[in-house]
Design a protein around this motif. Structure first.
Motif, PDB file in Angstrom:
ATOM      1  N   GLY A 213       0.818  -1.205   0.000  1.00  0.00           N
ATOM      2  CA  GLY A 213       0.000   0.000   0.000  1.00  0.00           C
ATOM      3  C   GLY A 213       0.854   1.258   0.000  1.00  0.00           C
ATOM      4  N   TRP A 215       3.906   1.337  -1.086  1.00  0.00           N
ATOM      5  CA  TRP A 215       4.581   1.306  -2.394  1.00  0.00           C
ATOM      6  C   TRP A 215       3.737   2.026  -3.452  1.00  0.00           C
ATOM      7  CZ3 TRP A 215       3.008  -0.968  -7.012  1.00  0.00           C
ATOM      8  CH2 TRP A 215       3.977  -1.084  -8.012  1.00  0.00           C
ATOM      9  N   CYS A 216       2.427   1.875  -3.386  1.00  0.00           N
ATOM     10  CA  CYS A 216       1.536   2.559  -4.331  1.00  0.00           C
ATOM     11  C   CYS A 216       1.656   4.075  -4.191  1.00  0.00           C
ATOM     12  CB  CYS A 216       0.084   2.122  -4.106  1.00  0.00           C
ATOM     13  SG  CYS A 216      -0.244   0.396  -4.532  1.00  0.00           S
ATOM     14  N   TYR A 217       1.855   4.526  -2.963  1.00  0.00           N
ATOM     15  CA  TYR A 217       2.058   5.960  -2.716  1.00  0.00           C
ATOM     16  C   TYR A 217       3.343   6.446  -3.395  1.00  0.00           C
ATOM     17  CZ  TYR A 217       3.392  10.168  -0.095  1.00  0.00           C
ATOM     18  OH  TYR A 217       3.812  11.434   0.256  1.00  0.00           O
ATOM     19  N   LEU A 219       4.751   5.014  -5.940  1.00  0.00           N
ATOM     20  CA  LEU A 219       4.543   4.896  -7.384  1.00  0.00           C
ATOM     21  C   LEU A 219       3.940   6.181  -7.952  1.00  0.00           C
ATOM     22  CD1 LEU A 219       4.609   3.046  -9.886  1.00  0.00           C
ATOM     23  CD2 LEU A 219       2.298   2.290  -9.279  1.00  0.00           C
ATOM     24  N   GLY A 235       8.826  -3.313  -5.698  1.00  0.00           N
ATOM     25  CA  GLY A 235       7.465  -3.828  -5.832  1.00  0.00           C
ATOM     26  C   GLY A 235       7.441  -5.293  -6.223  1.00  0.00           C
TER      27      GLY A 235
END
Length: 248
Positions: A213, A215-217, A219, A235
């Motif tokens: 989660g 990591w999505c930030y 990204l 990731g």
């Protein structure tokens, strides 16, 4: 002023270090509690590596607050009496719950004191997170790097079908043939689930989902090609770690 800024920076990076060390279960066990000849894990008392960091972090925070009070010449008389009374009531209720419920009524007083201290440290961590200044981006990087290391470790463990024991890293040895080890049964064969540095694969899976989660930030924040490469590599291993943990 310079001292205050230095201590503020120290406590910021101590907080990052604390977050990074949370998955590692390194601890000094100073007392075991046995039931039926077996060690009772919840009665085991120990000092974790991140406990030391947390205590130092709290100490630095209080030093910063003392310096702020001196420089700004704060006067507690300006506080509203009603607000102060509410805070005092909360503190007394909290202490009553901790001491009387966990210690006075406990059969094992020492164990009660130990868990009260852990509860107070947890409350201190929650309290200090709301008050220290830190970079969300740096914190996200620390969480993702920690998840990447756990994913890399999980992949190695699954490929080798073993978790090596290491007291300095807080890792207990596990093999697919050991009774009690978390495995996946496929066609009569036992495949060891990845533990990472954690006590159970489900905990590893939960940690890596949280890291994913964050990591999505990152990204969304990535701009240049080097940042995108970092995102891609970390990731990939976080996803592999989630898969090899076979966590539900």
């Amino acid at each position: 002023m310079f001292r205050r800024l230095s201590i503020t920076k120290i406590q910021e990076y101590l907080f990052y270090l604390l977050v990074f060390l949370l998955p590692w279960q390194t601890r000094w066990i100073f007392r075991d509690y046995h039931i039926g000849g077996e060690v009772f894990e919840y009665g085991r008392m120990g000092l974790y590596g991140f406990d030391i960091i947390l205590v130092v972090l709290l100490f630095c925070f209080f030093i910063v607050k003392l310096l702020e009070k001196r420089s700004e010449e704060l006067d507690i008389r300006y506080q509203k009496s009603e607000t102060r009374n509410q805070k005092l009531k909360f503190v007394f209720v909290f202490l009553y719950f901790c001491i009387f419920s966990s210690v006075v009524w406990a059969d094992e007083k020492l164990m009660g004191v130990y868990w009260v201290i852990r509860l107070v440290l947890g409350a201190g961590l929650f309290w200090i997170i709301q008050r220290i200044h830190f970079s969300k981006l740096r914190l996200a990087i620390v969480v993702v790097v920690s998840g990447f290391i756990q994913g890399l470790l999980a992949g190695y463990q699954f490929m080798n079908q073993t978790v090596w024991a290491n007291k300095w890293l807080g890792m207990a040895g596990q093999k697919a043939g050991d009774l009690g080890a978390s495995v996946v049964g496929v066609g009569g064969e036992r495949w060891l689930r990845a533990y990472g540095s954690l006590p159970h694969p489900n905990i590893l899976g939960g940690l890596l989902v949280l890291a994913l989660g964050v990591w999505c930030y990152l990204l969304i924040k990535a701009r240049d090609k080097y940042q995108k490469r970092f995102i891609s590599v970390t990731g990939l291993f976080i996803l592999l770690g989630i898969f090899f943990s076979f966590s539900r």
